[in-house]
Design a protein around this motif. Structure first.
Motif, mmCIF file in Angstrom:
data_model
loop_
_atom_site.group_PDB
_atom_site.id
_atom_site.type_symbol
_atom_site.label_atom_id
_atom_site.label_comp_id
_atom_site.label_asym_id
_atom_site.label_seq_id
_atom_site.Cartn_x
_atom_site.Cartn_y
_atom_site.Cartn_z
ATOM 1 N N VAL A 1 -3.649 -7.877 -7.360
ATOM 2 C CA VAL A 1 -3.211 -6.675 -6.651
ATOM 3 C C VAL A 1 -3.424 -6.900 -5.160
ATOM 4 C CG1 VAL A 1 -3.591 -4.212 -6.277
ATOM 5 C CG2 VAL A 1 -3.712 -5.170 -8.595
ATOM 6 N N ILE A 2 -2.351 -6.786 -4.399
ATOM 7 C CA ILE A 2 -2.422 -6.988 -2.953
ATOM 8 C C ILE A 2 -2.789 -5.692 -2.258
ATOM 9 C CG2 ILE A 2 -1.075 -7.582 -0.898
ATOM 10 C CD1 ILE A 2 0.439 -9.575 -2.748
ATOM 11 N N GLU A 3 -2.132 -4.598 -2.650
ATOM 12 C CA GLU A 3 -2.459 -3.303 -2.065
ATOM 13 C C GLU A 3 -1.772 -2.196 -2.831
ATOM 14 O OE1 GLU A 3 -0.918 -2.109 1.793
ATOM 15 O OE2 GLU A 3 0.562 -3.689 1.662
ATOM 16 N N THR A 4 -2.186 -0.975 -2.519
ATOM 17 C CA THR A 4 -1.527 0.216 -3.018
ATOM 18 C C THR A 4 -0.855 0.879 -1.827
ATOM 19 O OG1 THR A 4 -3.163 0.473 -4.770
ATOM 20 C CG2 THR A 4 -1.847 2.408 -4.214
ATOM 21 N N VAL A 5 0.431 1.143 -1.970
ATOM 22 C CA VAL A 5 1.243 1.687 -0.889
ATOM 23 C C VAL A 5 1.410 3.183 -1.094
ATOM 24 C CG1 VAL A 5 3.534 1.582 0.162
ATOM 25 C CG2 VAL A 5 2.419 -0.512 -0.595
ATOM 26 N N GLY A 6 1.316 3.932 0.010
ATOM 27 C CA GLY A 6 1.454 5.380 -0.050
ATOM 28 C C GLY A 6 2.632 5.883 0.766
ATOM 29 N N PRO A 7 2.807 7.191 0.797
ATOM 30 C CA PRO A 7 3.934 7.792 1.511
ATOM 31 C C PRO A 7 4.018 7.328 2.973
ATOM 32 C CG PRO A 7 2.838 9.434 0.184
ATOM 33 C CD PRO A 7 1.970 8.199 0.136
ATOM 34 N N GLY A 8 5.247 7.042 3.384
ATOM 35 C CA GLY A 8 5.494 6.594 4.755
ATOM 36 C C GLY A 8 5.364 5.099 4.944
ATOM 37 N N GLN A 9 5.027 4.367 3.884
ATOM 38 C CA GLN A 9 4.926 2.909 3.976
ATOM 39 C C GLN A 9 6.171 2.273 3.352
ATOM 40 O OE1 GLN A 9 0.763 2.638 2.310
ATOM 41 N NE2 GLN A 9 0.657 1.110 3.946
ATOM 42 N N ALA A 10 6.360 0.988 3.669
ATOM 43 C CA ALA A 10 7.567 0.273 3.247
ATOM 44 C C ALA A 10 7.277 -0.749 2.162
ATOM 45 C CB ALA A 10 8.183 -0.428 4.446
ATOM 46 N N LEU A 11 8.316 -1.062 1.418
ATOM 47 C CA LEU A 11 8.302 -2.120 0.410
ATOM 48 C C LEU A 11 9.567 -2.948 0.595
ATOM 49 C CD1 LEU A 11 7.620 0.239 -2.595
ATOM 50 C CD2 LEU A 11 5.983 -1.428 -1.723
#
Length: 126
Positions: free
Chosen positions: A56-66
């Motif tokens: 697991v590299i990270e958990t992304v939340g609202p306002g972030q990009a993928l």
């Protein structure tokens, strides 16, 4: 993300207006490692886990990009993105992404900040 960008730009509003809004249930894959890129995503709400293999590299939340990197270089995805909570994303294809970068200067700065953040997160996880 940089504080001054958060105050001056609501990237979710811009992305929602330019992109296609998609919904994912917990456990749904947004994209898989090795997939060909068709768009990048801005998380509007919810939570997405980003991993390479089983790491697991990270958990992304609202306002972030993928998916910006693969969209920029047109190479296969290097990570898997899985919805951890019910989420909505705005999908922007290359044409819409380029339009946002060219027409909304803060969007370009936000994109670079997201790329820098992703690089740091990946380096820390691996």
């Amino acid at each position: 993300m940089l504080d001054f960008l958060e105050k001056s730009l609501d990237v979710r509003q811009i992305s929602r207006s330019l992109g296609v809004v998609l919904s994912f249930a917990p456990g749904d894959l947004i994209f898989r490692e090795g997939d060909r890129p068709t768009c990048m995503y801005v998380l509007l709400e919810g939570e997405v886990e980003v991993r390479r293999g089983q790491v697991v590299i990270e958990t992304v939340g609202p306002g972030q990009a993928l998916g910006i990197v693969s969209l920029l270089d047109d190479e296969p995805r290097t990570v898997t993105a899985e919805a951890r909570k019910a989420c909505q994303v705005a999908a922007l294809d290359a044409r819409k992404f380029r339009f946002a970068v060219e027409q909304v200067p803060h969007f370009a700065w936000w994109s670079m900040a997201e790329l820098a953040h992703r690089l740091r997160s990946t380096n820390a996880a691996l």
